[in-house]
Design a protein around this motif. Structure first.
Motif, PDB file in Angstrom:
ATOM      1  N   VAL A 143       0.860  -1.178   0.000  1.00 15.45           N
ATOM      2  CA  VAL A 143       0.000   0.000   0.000  1.00 15.45           C
ATOM      3  C   VAL A 143       0.900   1.232   0.000  1.00 15.45           C
ATOM      4  O   VAL A 143       2.032   1.187   0.492  1.00 15.45           O
ATOM      5  CB  VAL A 143      -0.936  -0.021   1.239  1.00 15.45           C
ATOM      6  N   SER A 144       0.423   2.322  -0.555  1.00 12.36           N
ATOM      7  CA  SER A 144       1.230   3.538  -0.633  1.00 12.36           C
ATOM      8  C   SER A 144       1.288   4.234   0.726  1.00 12.36           C
ATOM      9  O   SER A 144       0.462   3.991   1.608  1.00 12.36           O
ATOM     10  CB  SER A 144       0.651   4.495  -1.675  1.00 12.36           C
ATOM     11  N   GLU A 145       2.280   5.113   0.869  1.00 22.12           N
ATOM     12  CA  GLU A 145       2.386   5.909   2.101  1.00 22.12           C
ATOM     13  C   GLU A 145       1.108   6.696   2.363  1.00 22.12           C
ATOM     14  O   GLU A 145       0.604   6.741   3.487  1.00 22.12           O
ATOM     15  CB  GLU A 145       3.553   6.896   1.979  1.00 22.12           C
ATOM     16  N   GLU A 146       0.591   7.339   1.326  1.00 20.94           N
ATOM     17  CA  GLU A 146      -0.578   8.200   1.489  1.00 20.94           C
ATOM     18  C   GLU A 146      -1.812   7.388   1.898  1.00 20.94           C
ATOM     19  O   GLU A 146      -2.577   7.801   2.774  1.00 20.94           O
ATOM     20  CB  GLU A 146      -0.855   8.948   0.182  1.00 20.94           C
ATOM     21  N   GLU A 147      -1.991   6.221   1.274  1.00 24.42           N
ATOM     22  CA  GLU A 147      -3.157   5.398   1.592  1.00 24.42           C
ATOM     23  C   GLU A 147      -3.032   4.784   2.982  1.00 24.42           C
ATOM     24  O   GLU A 147      -4.022   4.685   3.721  1.00 24.42           O
ATOM     25  CB  GLU A 147      -3.338   4.296   0.537  1.00 24.42           C
ATOM     26  N   GLN A 148      -1.836   4.381   3.365  1.00 27.40           N
ATOM     27  CA  GLN A 148      -1.652   3.861   4.718  1.00 27.40           C
ATOM     28  C   GLN A 148      -1.990   4.927   5.753  1.00 27.40           C
ATOM     29  O   GLN A 148      -2.683   4.649   6.750  1.00 27.40           O
ATOM     30  CB  GLN A 148      -0.210   3.379   4.930  1.00 27.40           C
ATOM     31  N   GLU A 149      -1.516   6.156   5.530  1.00 30.70           N
ATOM     32  CA  GLU A 149      -1.803   7.232   6.476  1.00 30.70           C
ATOM     33  C   GLU A 149      -3.312   7.498   6.549  1.00 30.70           C
ATOM     34  O   GLU A 149      -3.868   7.700   7.634  1.00 30.70           O
ATOM     35  CB  GLU A 149      -1.066   8.502   6.062  1.00 30.70           C
ATOM     36  N   ARG A 150      -3.988   7.492   5.404  1.00 28.16           N
ATOM     37  CA  ARG A 150      -5.440   7.704   5.400  1.00 28.16           C
ATOM     38  C   ARG A 150      -6.154   6.626   6.225  1.00 28.16           C
ATOM     39  O   ARG A 150      -7.061   6.922   7.006  1.00 28.16           O
ATOM     40  CB  ARG A 150      -5.959   7.689   3.962  1.00 28.16           C
ATOM     41  N   ARG A 151      -5.725   5.387   6.072  1.00 23.60           N
ATOM     42  CA  ARG A 151      -6.368   4.285   6.797  1.00 23.60           C
ATOM     43  C   ARG A 151      -6.087   4.354   8.297  1.00 23.60           C
ATOM     44  O   ARG A 151      -6.949   4.026   9.112  1.00 23.60           O
ATOM     45  CB  ARG A 151      -5.914   2.944   6.217  1.00 23.60           C
ATOM     46  N   PHE A 152      -4.882   4.781   8.657  1.00 22.33           N
ATOM     47  CA  PHE A 152      -4.576   4.937  10.088  1.00 22.33           C
ATOM     48  C   PHE A 152      -5.482   5.996  10.715  1.00 22.33           C
ATOM     49  O   PHE A 152      -6.032   5.807  11.805  1.00 22.33           O
ATOM     50  CB  PHE A 152      -3.108   5.325  10.282  1.00 22.33           C
ATOM     51  N   HIS A 153      -5.646   7.125  10.046  1.00 26.58           N
ATOM     52  CA  HIS A 153      -6.517   8.175  10.577  1.00 26.58           C
ATOM     53  C   HIS A 153      -7.970   7.712  10.610  1.00 26.58           C
ATOM     54  O   HIS A 153      -8.728   8.084  11.507  1.00 26.58           O
ATOM     55  CB  HIS A 153      -6.367   9.449   9.732  1.00 26.58           C
ATOM     56  N   GLN A 154      -8.352   6.893   9.671  1.00 26.40           N
ATOM     57  CA  GLN A 154      -9.701   6.327   9.655  1.00 26.40           C
ATOM     58  C   GLN A 154      -9.913   5.457  10.890  1.00 26.40           C
ATOM     59  O   GLN A 154     -10.994   5.451  11.495  1.00 26.40           O
ATOM     60  CB  GLN A 154      -9.878   5.507   8.369  1.00 26.40           C
ATOM     61  N   ARG A 155      -8.898   4.718  11.277  1.00 31.61           N
ATOM     62  CA  ARG A 155      -8.992   3.870  12.467  1.00 31.61           C
ATOM     63  C   ARG A 155      -9.142   4.708  13.734  1.00 31.61           C
ATOM     64  O   ARG A 155      -9.860   4.325  14.657  1.00 31.61           O
ATOM     65  CB  ARG A 155      -7.759   2.969  12.577  1.00 31.61           C
ATOM     66  N   VAL A 156      -8.463   5.827  13.781  1.00 29.04           N
ATOM     67  CA  VAL A 156      -8.552   6.696  14.957  1.00 29.04           C
ATOM     68  C   VAL A 156      -9.981   7.177  15.164  1.00 29.04           C
ATOM     69  O   VAL A 156     -10.485   7.247  16.294  1.00 29.04           O
ATOM     70  CB  VAL A 156      -7.596   7.901  14.809  1.00 29.04           C
ATOM     71  N   PRO A 159     -14.707   3.777  16.102  1.00 25.00           N
ATOM     72  CA  PRO A 159     -14.617   2.864  17.257  1.00 25.00           C
ATOM     73  C   PRO A 159     -14.550   1.389  16.860  1.00 25.00           C
ATOM     74  O   PRO A 159     -14.009   0.579  17.604  1.00 25.00           O
ATOM     75  CB  PRO A 159     -15.907   3.159  18.040  1.00 25.00           C
ATOM     76  N   LEU A 160     -15.097   1.059  15.689  1.00 26.60           N
ATOM     77  CA  LEU A 160     -15.069  -0.325  15.234  1.00 26.60           C
ATOM     78  C   LEU A 160     -13.699  -0.735  14.706  1.00 26.60           C
ATOM     79  O   LEU A 160     -13.440  -1.921  14.496  1.00 26.60           O
ATOM     80  CB  LEU A 160     -16.117  -0.545  14.132  1.00 26.60           C
ATOM     81  N   ARG A 161     -12.822   0.247  14.509  1.00 27.15           N
ATOM     82  CA  ARG A 161     -11.498  -0.051  13.960  1.00 27.15           C
ATOM     83  C   ARG A 161     -10.359   0.352  14.887  1.00 27.15           C
ATOM     84  O   ARG A 161      -9.200   0.073  14.578  1.00 27.15           O
ATOM     85  CB  ARG A 161     -11.326   0.656  12.612  1.00 27.15           C
TER      86      ARG A 161
END
Length: 261
Positions: A143-156, A159-161
């Motif tokens: 996965v790209s740097e940008e997409e990984q960062e987006r997914r990490f912030h999505q997890r924050v 609550p389900l993630r």
């Protein structure tokens, strides 16, 4: 990717996984599938779609925690060998022995000397597994740097993630290039003819799932096993002497107003 097209293709592939399952049970095949990759690359999502329509007694997922003090004194491969498939099993490793040249190496959990020895010895280990009759498939989700960062912030925010966001994830975010170097060397050293790595681009999760499942199915020479329809016969009649149990029991209450059984 269009949701309807994705769901239609996913169902088709999951039907084929059921056919694969029947063939594995009949033939006693032994299959091991390794999933490695970047944090937040979607390994869990792929594994969930593989296993959600099949039997957990055939498709067995292995996701080992950190080694215990006892396991730290064993041969490194020992804790993984016990989870290898028996006849009629498909074992899916949600991370595997490749923790050593990945997170353990980057985070300093193992000396550099041991990590390099692992990279030298693993191709021979995997060759022995294959010679012993195990089909071994290895997938690396990228996965790209940008997409990984987006997914990490999505997890924050979700609550389900949030449970998916571990301290190791934070370190992988901060040490992107350390992990890049380690993974590049890992793949170069262990990408062999008998056990090649297959890279799964996963910026698009839906496409990654479909591509990966399709590749698994195409990599195993299974055949469809005819389904023997069972004959149910007739149910027993209610015995004349049967008495209904009228003892008060605890019933789980309805939580939605007006919900029926």
């Amino acid at each position: 990717m269009d949701k309807k097209a994705y769901e239609k293709e996913l169902i088709r592939l999951q039907v084929e996984l059921c056919h694969l399952q029947a063939w594995v049970k009949k033939t006693g095949a032994r299959i091991a599938i390794i999933f490695e990759g970047r944090d937040a690359a979607g390994k869990g999502g792929v594994i969930k779609r593989i296993t959600e329509r099949v039997s957990p007694r055939v498709f067995r997922v292995v996701a080992l925690p950190a080694p215990t003090d006892r396991e730290k004194t064993q041969m490194y491969m020992q804790r993984y060998i016990q989870h290898l498939p028996a006849g009629g099993e498909i074992v899916i490793f949600d991370r595997s022995w490749y923790n050593r040249p990945g997170v353990e190496r980057v985070m300093g959990f193992c000396p550099e000397e041991k990590a390099r020895r692992f990279l030298e010895q693993t191709p021979r280990f995997e060759s022995a597994l294959i010679e012993g009759g195990i089909t071994l498939l290895k997938y690396f989700l990228d996965v790209s740097e940008e997409e990984q960062e987006r997914r990490f912030h999505q997890r924050v925010k979700d609550p389900l993630r949030q449970w998916k966001l571990s301290p190791m994830d934070i370190e992988s975010f901060n040490r992107w290039w350390d992990y890049t170097k380690a993974y590049d060397e890992m793949i170069r050293a262990t990408d062999t003819r008998h056990a090649p790595w297959w890279i799964v681009p996963s910026n698009d999760k839906k496409r990654a799932r479909l591509n990966c499942i399709s590749h698994i199915l195409s990599s195993i020479p299974y055949e469809r096993v005819p389904f023997d329809k069972p004959k149910f016969g007739k149910r027993q009649r209610r015995p004349n002497d049967f008495v209904d149990d009228v003892t008060p029991r605890n019933i789980v209450p309805e939580v939605l107003a007006g919900a029926g059984p």
